[in-house]
Motif scaffolding. Sequence first.
Motif, PDB file in Angstrom:
ATOM      1  N   ALA A  52      11.324  29.945  42.326  1.00  0.00           N
ATOM      2  CA  ALA A  52      10.066  29.423  42.844  1.00  0.00           C
ATOM      3  C   ALA A  52       9.265  28.938  41.640  1.00  0.00           C
ATOM      4  CB  ALA A  52       9.302  30.508  43.589  1.00  0.00           C
ATOM      5  N   CYS A  53       8.421  27.968  41.859  1.00  0.00           N
ATOM      6  CA  CYS A  53       7.590  27.461  40.764  1.00  0.00           C
ATOM      7  C   CYS A  53       6.238  27.048  41.311  1.00  0.00           C
ATOM      8  CB  CYS A  53       8.260  26.278  40.071  1.00  0.00           C
ATOM      9  SG  CYS A  53       8.344  24.800  41.095  1.00  0.00           S
ATOM     10  N   MET A  54       5.296  26.923  40.403  1.00  0.00           N
ATOM     11  CA  MET A  54       3.994  26.381  40.761  1.00  0.00           C
ATOM     12  C   MET A  54       3.834  25.079  39.980  1.00  0.00           C
ATOM     13  SD  MET A  54       0.147  28.030  40.521  1.00  0.00           S
ATOM     14  CE  MET A  54      -0.076  27.783  38.753  1.00  0.00           C
ATOM     15  N   PRO A  55       3.981  23.933  40.651  1.00  0.00           N
ATOM     16  CA  PRO A  55       3.782  22.656  39.959  1.00  0.00           C
ATOM     17  C   PRO A  55       2.333  22.529  39.500  1.00  0.00           C
ATOM     18  CG  PRO A  55       4.725  22.326  42.154  1.00  0.00           C
ATOM     19  CD  PRO A  55       4.298  23.755  42.059  1.00  0.00           C
ATOM     20  N   GLU A  56       2.138  21.958  38.323  1.00  0.00           N
ATOM     21  CA  GLU A  56       0.781  21.740  37.828  1.00  0.00           C
ATOM     22  C   GLU A  56       0.399  20.287  38.070  1.00  0.00           C
ATOM     23  OE1 GLU A  56      -0.377  24.807  34.590  1.00  0.00           O
ATOM     24  OE2 GLU A  56       1.282  23.619  33.783  1.00  0.00           O
ATOM     25  N   SER A  90       4.505  19.287  34.473  1.00  0.00           N
ATOM     26  CA  SER A  90       4.696  20.677  34.069  1.00  0.00           C
ATOM     27  C   SER A  90       4.713  21.588  35.294  1.00  0.00           C
ATOM     28  CB  SER A  90       3.610  21.110  33.080  1.00  0.00           C
ATOM     29  OG  SER A  90       2.337  21.036  33.665  1.00  0.00           O
ATOM     30  N   TRP A  91       5.355  22.739  35.109  1.00  0.00           N
ATOM     31  CA  TRP A  91       5.508  23.723  36.167  1.00  0.00           C
ATOM     32  C   TRP A  91       5.309  25.110  35.558  1.00  0.00           C
ATOM     33  CZ3 TRP A  91       8.363  19.547  35.067  1.00  0.00           C
ATOM     34  CH2 TRP A  91       8.585  18.595  36.065  1.00  0.00           C
ATOM     35  N   ILE A  92       4.870  26.053  36.378  1.00  0.00           N
ATOM     36  CA  ILE A  92       4.765  27.442  35.956  1.00  0.00           C
ATOM     37  C   ILE A  92       5.902  28.218  36.623  1.00  0.00           C
ATOM     38  CG2 ILE A  92       3.369  29.556  36.028  1.00  0.00           C
ATOM     39  CD1 ILE A  92       2.146  27.455  34.214  1.00  0.00           C
ATOM     40  N   LEU A  93       6.627  28.981  35.814  1.00  0.00           N
ATOM     41  CA  LEU A  93       7.698  29.851  36.305  1.00  0.00           C
ATOM     42  C   LEU A  93       7.286  31.297  36.046  1.00  0.00           C
ATOM     43  CD1 LEU A  93      10.871  28.061  34.854  1.00  0.00           C
ATOM     44  CD2 LEU A  93       9.802  27.747  37.100  1.00  0.00           C
ATOM     45  N   VAL A  94       7.585  32.172  37.003  1.00  0.00           N
ATOM     46  CA  VAL A  94       7.174  33.573  36.927  1.00  0.00           C
ATOM     47  C   VAL A  94       8.405  34.471  36.933  1.00  0.00           C
ATOM     48  CG1 VAL A  94       5.792  35.374  38.036  1.00  0.00           C
ATOM     49  CG2 VAL A  94       5.085  32.986  38.203  1.00  0.00           C
ATOM     50  N   GLU A 108      -5.138  34.560  26.788  1.00  0.00           N
ATOM     51  CA  GLU A 108      -6.023  33.862  27.727  1.00  0.00           C
ATOM     52  C   GLU A 108      -5.285  32.805  28.540  1.00  0.00           C
ATOM     53  OE1 GLU A 108      -9.583  32.352  25.898  1.00  0.00           O
ATOM     54  OE2 GLU A 108      -9.970  34.254  24.877  1.00  0.00           O
ATOM     55  N   GLU A 109      -4.310  32.162  27.907  1.00  0.00           N
ATOM     56  CA  GLU A 109      -3.531  31.128  28.605  1.00  0.00           C
ATOM     57  C   GLU A 109      -2.764  31.756  29.780  1.00  0.00           C
ATOM     58  OE1 GLU A 109      -0.798  27.344  27.204  1.00  0.00           O
ATOM     59  OE2 GLU A 109      -0.563  29.242  26.117  1.00  0.00           O
ATOM     60  N   ARG A 110      -2.165  32.927  29.532  1.00  0.00           N
ATOM     61  CA  ARG A 110      -1.447  33.627  30.598  1.00  0.00           C
ATOM     62  C   ARG A 110      -2.420  34.100  31.666  1.00  0.00           C
ATOM     63  NH1 ARG A 110      -0.338  38.171  33.044  1.00  0.00           N
ATOM     64  NH2 ARG A 110       1.785  38.590  33.758  1.00  0.00           N
ATOM     65  N   ALA A 111      -3.557  34.657  31.251  1.00  0.00           N
ATOM     66  CA  ALA A 111      -4.540  35.174  32.205  1.00  0.00           C
ATOM     67  C   ALA A 111      -5.024  34.074  33.148  1.00  0.00           C
ATOM     68  CB  ALA A 111      -5.717  35.801  31.460  1.00  0.00           C
ATOM     69  N   ALA A 112      -5.270  32.894  32.622  1.00  0.00           N
ATOM     70  CA  ALA A 112      -5.722  31.774  33.456  1.00  0.00           C
ATOM     71  C   ALA A 112      -4.630  31.356  34.446  1.00  0.00           C
ATOM     72  CB  ALA A 112      -6.131  30.592  32.580  1.00  0.00           C
ATOM     73  N   ALA A 113      -3.400  31.270  33.960  1.00  0.00           N
ATOM     74  CA  ALA A 113      -2.286  30.895  34.843  1.00  0.00           C
ATOM     75  C   ALA A 113      -2.057  31.981  35.890  1.00  0.00           C
ATOM     76  CB  ALA A 113      -1.019  30.659  34.020  1.00  0.00           C
ATOM     77  N   TRP A 114      -2.152  33.256  35.492  1.00  0.00           N
ATOM     78  CA  TRP A 114      -1.923  34.373  36.414  1.00  0.00           C
ATOM     79  C   TRP A 114      -2.937  34.334  37.558  1.00  0.00           C
ATOM     80  CZ3 TRP A 114       2.086  37.215  37.373  1.00  0.00           C
ATOM     81  CH2 TRP A 114       1.966  38.363  38.141  1.00  0.00           C
ATOM     82  N   LYS A 115      -4.177  34.022  37.237  1.00  0.00           N
ATOM     83  CA  LYS A 115      -5.222  33.927  38.259  1.00  0.00           C
ATOM     84  C   LYS A 115      -4.852  32.846  39.287  1.00  0.00           C
ATOM     85  CE  LYS A 115     -10.213  33.376  38.730  1.00  0.00           C
ATOM     86  NZ  LYS A 115     -11.473  33.165  38.027  1.00  0.00           N
ATOM     87  N   GLU A 140       4.852  43.753  31.540  1.00  0.00           N
ATOM     88  CA  GLU A 140       4.044  42.596  31.906  1.00  0.00           C
ATOM     89  C   GLU A 140       5.007  41.496  32.341  1.00  0.00           C
ATOM     90  OE1 GLU A 140       0.223  40.754  30.081  1.00  0.00           O
ATOM     91  OE2 GLU A 140       1.925  39.845  29.035  1.00  0.00           O
ATOM     92  N   ILE A 141       4.793  40.990  33.535  1.00  0.00           N
ATOM     93  CA  ILE A 141       5.653  39.933  34.060  1.00  0.00           C
ATOM     94  C   ILE A 141       5.496  38.695  33.185  1.00  0.00           C
ATOM     95  CG2 ILE A 141       5.945  38.335  36.002  1.00  0.00           C
ATOM     96  CD1 ILE A 141       5.365  40.706  37.867  1.00  0.00           C
ATOM     97  N   ARG A 142       6.621  38.138  32.763  1.00  0.00           N
ATOM     98  CA  ARG A 142       6.604  36.945  31.914  1.00  0.00           C
ATOM     99  C   ARG A 142       6.249  35.710  32.745  1.00  0.00           C
ATOM    100  NH1 ARG A 142      12.230  38.414  28.787  1.00  0.00           N
ATOM    101  NH2 ARG A 142      11.316  39.916  27.338  1.00  0.00           N
ATOM    102  N   VAL A 143       5.404  34.875  32.164  1.00  0.00           N
ATOM    103  CA  VAL A 143       4.993  33.623  32.795  1.00  0.00           C
ATOM    104  C   VAL A 143       5.251  32.501  31.791  1.00  0.00           C
ATOM    105  CG1 VAL A 143       3.060  32.326  33.779  1.00  0.00           C
ATOM    106  CG2 VAL A 143       3.221  34.806  34.159  1.00  0.00           C
ATOM    107  N   PHE A 144       5.959  31.477  32.243  1.00  0.00           N
ATOM    108  CA  PHE A 144       6.301  30.341  31.395  1.00  0.00           C
ATOM    109  C   PHE A 144       5.702  29.067  31.945  1.00  0.00           C
ATOM    110  CE2 PHE A 144       9.674  33.318  30.526  1.00  0.00           C
ATOM    111  CZ  PHE A 144      10.000  33.118  29.195  1.00  0.00           C
ATOM    112  N   ARG A 145       5.309  28.182  31.046  1.00  0.00           N
ATOM    113  CA  ARG A 145       4.979  26.805  31.412  1.00  0.00           C
ATOM    114  C   ARG A 145       6.159  25.976  30.910  1.00  0.00           C
ATOM    115  NH1 ARG A 145      -0.039  26.290  29.942  1.00  0.00           N
ATOM    116  NH2 ARG A 145      -0.788  26.258  32.086  1.00  0.00           N
ATOM    117  N   ILE A 146       6.723  25.196  31.807  1.00  0.00           N
ATOM    118  CA  ILE A 146       7.782  24.278  31.371  1.00  0.00           C
ATOM    119  C   ILE A 146       7.237  22.871  31.488  1.00  0.00           C
ATOM    120  CG2 ILE A 146       9.721  25.821  31.870  1.00  0.00           C
ATOM    121  CD1 ILE A 146      10.132  24.301  34.498  1.00  0.00           C
ATOM    122  N   VAL A 147       7.516  22.076  30.466  1.00  0.00           N
ATOM    123  CA  VAL A 147       6.999  20.702  30.406  1.00  0.00           C
ATOM    124  C   VAL A 147       8.151  19.731  30.154  1.00  0.00           C
ATOM    125  CG1 VAL A 147       4.695  21.372  29.637  1.00  0.00           C
ATOM    126  CG2 VAL A 147       6.444  20.879  27.960  1.00  0.00           C
TER     127      VAL A 147
END
Length: 155
Positions: free
Chosen positions: A66-70, A75-79, A120-127, A146-153
């Motif tokens: 699953a991803c969250m497209p930005e 870019s996309w966020i992967l959790v 802070e970058e992770r905190a903003a994406a997590w929100k 802590e669950i890893r969060v990635f931005r893929i570009v």
Amino acid sequence: MGVRWVQKVSSAPAFARVAPHVIPALDRAVHRVTRGRVLLSAQLLPGVVLTATGAKSGVPRRTPLACMPEEGGGSWILVGSNFGRTDHPAWTGNLLAHPDAEISWKGQDIPVTAHLLEGEERAAAWKELLCFWPPYSTYQARVEREIRVFRIVRR
């Protein structure tokens, strides 16, 4: 089937035990048969198939996620929730070792680079992620890591 019902089911501990064995295999099979046009899990959440180089093996590994497209489409966020299981999913270690990867997005193969979000970058994406898919909070509460969060570009 309503989204709230699916969110409730996906938050259940039993789901976390079964889903990692069933959902990725079904997704890979359907993705292959439809030549990248369909991901079953993407019927609820947007999804990609990530092809990343194995951290230890050096072999390409395909993982439906699953991803969250930005906004902007590049870019996309992967959790790395791993359905709220104890360990980090293997694909996250692969991206840490080899950040250049490829995704299949809506039938298109796209070269990407992954960046682990921290502070802070992770905190903003997590929100944003919690608004996007609330069960992530249940997954995080279930584990000490802590669950890893990635931005893929796009590269």
